[in-house]
Design a protein around this motif. Structure first.
Motif, PDB file in Angstrom:
ATOM      1  N   ARG A   9      37.373 123.054  38.020  1.00 15.77           N
ATOM      2  CA  ARG A   9      36.961 122.571  36.712  1.00 15.77           C
ATOM      3  C   ARG A   9      38.079 121.844  35.968  1.00 15.77           C
ATOM      4  O   ARG A   9      37.808 121.087  35.049  1.00 15.77           O
ATOM      5  CB  ARG A   9      36.487 123.738  35.854  1.00 15.77           C
ATOM      6  CG  ARG A   9      35.093 124.208  36.188  1.00 15.77           C
ATOM      7  CD  ARG A   9      34.723 125.354  35.300  1.00 15.77           C
ATOM      8  NE  ARG A   9      33.345 125.740  35.467  1.00 15.77           N
ATOM      9  CZ  ARG A   9      32.866 126.912  35.070  1.00 15.77           C
ATOM     10  NH1 ARG A   9      33.675 127.782  34.517  1.00 15.77           N
ATOM     11  NH2 ARG A   9      31.595 127.202  35.243  1.00 15.77           N
ATOM     12  N   ASP A  46      28.407 126.396  31.675  1.00 14.33           N
ATOM     13  CA  ASP A  46      28.340 125.599  32.903  1.00 14.33           C
ATOM     14  C   ASP A  46      27.333 124.469  32.809  1.00 14.33           C
ATOM     15  O   ASP A  46      27.425 123.498  33.560  1.00 14.33           O
ATOM     16  CB  ASP A  46      27.969 126.496  34.081  1.00 14.33           C
ATOM     17  CG  ASP A  46      28.933 127.646  34.251  1.00 14.33           C
ATOM     18  OD1 ASP A  46      29.745 127.610  35.188  1.00 14.33           O
ATOM     19  OD2 ASP A  46      28.881 128.581  33.436  1.00 14.33           O
ATOM     20  N   ASP A  77      37.798 117.851  37.013  1.00 13.33           N
ATOM     21  CA  ASP A  77      36.504 117.355  37.497  1.00 13.33           C
ATOM     22  C   ASP A  77      35.921 116.265  36.611  1.00 13.33           C
ATOM     23  O   ASP A  77      34.762 115.883  36.779  1.00 13.33           O
ATOM     24  CB  ASP A  77      35.505 118.506  37.647  1.00 13.33           C
ATOM     25  CG  ASP A  77      35.089 119.112  36.313  1.00 13.33           C
ATOM     26  OD1 ASP A  77      35.718 118.777  35.280  1.00 13.33           O
ATOM     27  OD2 ASP A  77      34.140 119.909  36.299  1.00 13.33           O
ATOM     28  N   ASN A 114      38.180 128.925  40.295  1.00 11.01           N
ATOM     29  CA  ASN A 114      37.670 128.076  39.229  1.00 11.01           C
ATOM     30  C   ASN A 114      38.529 126.840  38.988  1.00 11.01           C
ATOM     31  O   ASN A 114      38.316 126.113  38.025  1.00 11.01           O
ATOM     32  CB  ASN A 114      37.573 128.867  37.921  1.00 11.01           C
ATOM     33  CG  ASN A 114      36.416 129.842  37.944  1.00 11.01           C
ATOM     34  OD1 ASN A 114      35.339 129.502  38.403  1.00 11.01           O
ATOM     35  ND2 ASN A 114      36.642 131.049  37.474  1.00 11.01           N
ATOM     36  N   SER A 117      39.500 127.721  32.632  1.00 13.15           N
ATOM     37  CA  SER A 117      38.885 127.258  33.870  1.00 13.15           C
ATOM     38  C   SER A 117      39.961 126.584  34.703  1.00 13.15           C
ATOM     39  O   SER A 117      40.512 125.565  34.315  1.00 13.15           O
ATOM     40  CB  SER A 117      37.763 126.273  33.561  1.00 13.15           C
ATOM     41  OG  SER A 117      36.753 126.889  32.811  1.00 13.15           O
ATOM     42  N   ASP A 145      28.854 121.149  32.642  1.00 14.61           N
ATOM     43  CA  ASP A 145      29.747 120.698  33.706  1.00 14.61           C
ATOM     44  C   ASP A 145      29.306 119.385  34.324  1.00 14.61           C
ATOM     45  O   ASP A 145      30.140 118.619  34.811  1.00 14.61           O
ATOM     46  CB  ASP A 145      29.836 121.758  34.814  1.00 14.61           C
ATOM     47  CG  ASP A 145      30.728 122.923  34.420  1.00 14.61           C
ATOM     48  OD1 ASP A 145      31.363 122.851  33.357  1.00 14.61           O
ATOM     49  OD2 ASP A 145      30.785 123.903  35.175  1.00 14.61           O
TER      50      ASP A 145
END
Length: 382
Positions: free
Chosen positions: A304, A147, A307, A301, A295, A150
């Motif tokens: 993701r 993460d 994104d 989830n 994901s 991210d």
């Protein structure tokens, strides 16, 4: 079986307080491991670390701040900044010199449980970590490795954080720590190694404030800001952490301003990649077969998938059997000539099919561009 291997530590359990694990059971496991292998330390992460102190040599406290952007415009934290140090206090007050106290900075977002959840900013990462360090935390251990990538604020914030602590390591680990100020709004600590000294002042609030700290005098180097600090009254920005050192400790490190500018640049790239599905995850259904760790497979989830992050490992492809990923675009119907599929091990034997009026077809492809993590299909006109 592992006692002759070269590794850092045994991770005896993850968040035992969240999983109903008995402290007595873990203590028995600890005793068994340490009897057979007394040469590797044993660690756990916990928000109730004092309850498991007999089952570890090294404990990482992790009271994540969990930022959320509320509909009324407020940014709130599940755990306010001025409470973070209390989790370290619960361990430190035991006066166990045979135990090492560490801290897990917030390295991910609770988007899987709240639509309001957000990732921590650079300022929030720095602020809540020093809030723990000023109470006696001696190590850093980011838990959510995947993460961390991210958002630029998290990955670059962690680089900034770890390089800072590496530069200040002796002061943090060996310096005599004296609390100079502790209120609900701010906190300051002095670290003294004799020839080298440092003070750390933390603004817990999301507002500017003026703070006077007794015990600070003279001129200090403003760590990672290329400026000097004088006096003992400071105008703090929201969530600002002011670090003064009596000798230069940040030679060769990018400044705070340079790091913030880099994060802004990378965040702009993430949000301006041109994807027609960017942050439309609530409008898109995803169905995957033969793929694990996807994901976006579940509604929790799915955010993701679209994104703007291209570097993450989107899926592990199983070696056997059929494998595919369907994206349902009935709610959002973009007109496009380019389709990019990003993830691990996707550059070989990737095909693109479109389902129009319940009929699957392979579109006419003008060009395929592939690298180690993205395959891009460019369709012919028409």
């Amino acid at each position: 079986a592992n006692k002759d291997r070269d590794f850092t530590h045994y991770y005896i359990n993850d968040e035992p307080e969240c999983r109903g694990v008995s402290p007595i059971y873990l203590q028995n496991v600890y005793n068994y491991i340490s009897d057979h292998d007394p040469y590797h330390v044993i660690m756990t992460t916990s928000r109730s670390a004092s309850n498991f102190i007999e089952a570890v040599d090294w404990v990482q406290s992790h009271p994540y701040i969990d930022p959320e952007n509320m509909p009324d415009g407020r940014r709130v934290y599940m755990r306010p900044m001025n409470t973070i140090g209390s989790f370290v206090d619960d361990i430190a007050k035991l006066n166990r010199s045979d135990k090492c106290i560490g801290f897990l900075p917030t390295a991910f977002s609770y988007k899987f449980s709240s639509n309001y959840a957000d990732y921590p900013t650079l300022d929030e990462i720095i602020c809540h970590t020093w809030a723990a360090t000023n109470h006696g935390s001696k190590t850093l251990h980011p838990y959510a490795y995947h993460d961390m990538n991210d958002r630029p604020s998290v990955i670059e914030g962690m680089r900034y954080l770890f390089s800072s602590f590496e530069a200040l390591e002796e002061l943090v680990l060996l310096g005599k720590r004296t609390i100079l100020l502790r209120t609900n709004d701010a906190e300051a600590a002095l670290y003294d190694c004799g020839d080298e000294k440092m003070f750390v002042l933390v603004n817990f609030t999301q507002a500017p404030q003026t703070v006077t700290v007794d015990g600070i005098s003279g001129t200090w180097h403003n760590f990672r800001h290329n400026s000097m600090i004088t006096g003992n009254t400071f105008e703090l920005k929201p969530l600002e952490v002011l670090i003064g050192t009596n000798v230069v400790k940040d030679a060769g490190l990018p400044t705070y301003e340079e790091t913030a500018a880099l994060i802004d640049k990378l965040e702009y790239e993430r949000t301006h990649g041109g994807s027609l599905l960017f942050e439309r995850h609530n409008d898109v259904e995803v169905n995957c077969v033969g793929m694990t760790n996807v994901s976006g497979l579940t509604s929790n989830n799915r955010y993701r998938f679209f994104d703007g992050v291209r570097e993450n490992l989107g899926a592990t492809i199983l070696k056997q059997g059929e494998r595919y990923c369907e994206v349902n675009l009935t709610k959002v119907q973009p007109t496009f000539r380019k389709a990019a599929i990003s993830g691990w091990n996707l550059q070989n034997n990737v095909t693109l099919k479109l389902c129009i009026d319940d009929e699957w077809m392979e579109p006419d492809i003008a060009q395929i561009e592939a690298n180690d993590r993205t395959t891009t299909f460019i369709l012919k006109d028409g």
